[in-house]
Scaffold this motif. Structure first.
Motif, PDB file in Angstrom:
ATOM      1  N   LYS A  16       0.834  -1.205   0.000  1.00  0.00           N
ATOM      2  CA  LYS A  16       0.000   0.000   0.000  1.00  0.00           C
ATOM      3  C   LYS A  16       0.867   1.253   0.000  1.00  0.00           C
ATOM      4  N   GLN A  17       1.964   1.223   0.753  1.00  0.00           N
ATOM      5  CA  GLN A  17       2.869   2.367   0.817  1.00  0.00           C
ATOM      6  C   GLN A  17       3.432   2.684  -0.563  1.00  0.00           C
ATOM      7  N   GLY A  21       0.391   5.164  -0.774  1.00  0.00           N
ATOM      8  CA  GLY A  21       0.885   5.825   0.429  1.00  0.00           C
ATOM      9  C   GLY A  21       0.108   5.385   1.657  1.00  0.00           C
ATOM     10  N   LEU A  22       0.661   5.709   2.811  1.00  0.00           N
ATOM     11  CA  LEU A  22       0.060   5.323   4.076  1.00  0.00           C
ATOM     12  C   LEU A  22      -0.360   6.550   4.867  1.00  0.00           C
ATOM     13  N   GLU A  23      -1.412   6.367   5.640  1.00  0.00           N
ATOM     14  CA  GLU A  23      -1.799   7.404   6.589  1.00  0.00           C
ATOM     15  C   GLU A  23      -0.887   7.292   7.802  1.00  0.00           C
ATOM     16  N   GLU A  24      -0.897   8.304   8.625  1.00  0.00           N
ATOM     17  CA  GLU A  24       0.014   8.333   9.770  1.00  0.00           C
ATOM     18  C   GLU A  24      -0.183   7.132  10.691  1.00  0.00           C
ATOM     19  N   TRP A  25      -1.439   6.762  10.956  1.00  0.00           N
ATOM     20  CA  TRP A  25      -1.687   5.626  11.852  1.00  0.00           C
ATOM     21  C   TRP A  25      -1.192   4.321  11.232  1.00  0.00           C
ATOM     22  N   GLU A  26      -1.217   4.236   9.911  1.00  0.00           N
ATOM     23  CA  GLU A  26      -0.710   3.036   9.242  1.00  0.00           C
ATOM     24  C   GLU A  26       0.812   2.985   9.304  1.00  0.00           C
ATOM     25  N   ARG A  27       1.454   4.133   9.182  1.00  0.00           N
ATOM     26  CA  ARG A  27       2.921   4.171   9.332  1.00  0.00           C
ATOM     27  C   ARG A  27       3.316   3.753  10.748  1.00  0.00           C
ATOM     28  N   ASP A  28       2.542   4.211  11.741  1.00  0.00           N
ATOM     29  CA  ASP A  28       2.813   3.824  13.127  1.00  0.00           C
ATOM     30  C   ASP A  28       2.629   2.317  13.314  1.00  0.00           C
TER      31      ASP A  28
END
Length: 57
Positions: A16-17, A21-28
Motif C-alpha cells: 500500500k505504501q 501511500g500510508l496514513e500516519e496511523w498506518e505508518r505507526d
C-alpha cells in the motif's frame, strides 16, 4: 500475533505504501509490526546461539 500473520500485514502495508501511500496511523502500525518482527528474529537467533554454544559456556 503469529509470525506469518505479522509478515502478511507488514507486506500488505508495504504494498500500500508503494502504491497509494500510508496514513500516519498506518505508518505507526507498520513500524510497530516491524519492531515486533525484529524482536522475534532476535529471539530466534539468541535461542539458536544458546543451543549451539550450550547453556553453561
Amino acid at each position: 500475533m503469529e509470525i506469518n500473520t505479522l509478515i502478511e500485514r507488514i507486506n500488505e502495508l508495504s504494498r500500500k505504501q508503494r502504491s497509494v501511500g500510508l496514513e500516519e496511523w498506518e505508518r505507526d502500525e507498520q513500524e510497530a509490526l516491524r519492531q515486533e518482527y525484529l524482536a522475534f528474529i532476535r529471539g530466534q537467533v539468541h535461542q539458536t546461539l544458546v543451543q549451539v554454544k550450550g547453556p553453561h559456556q
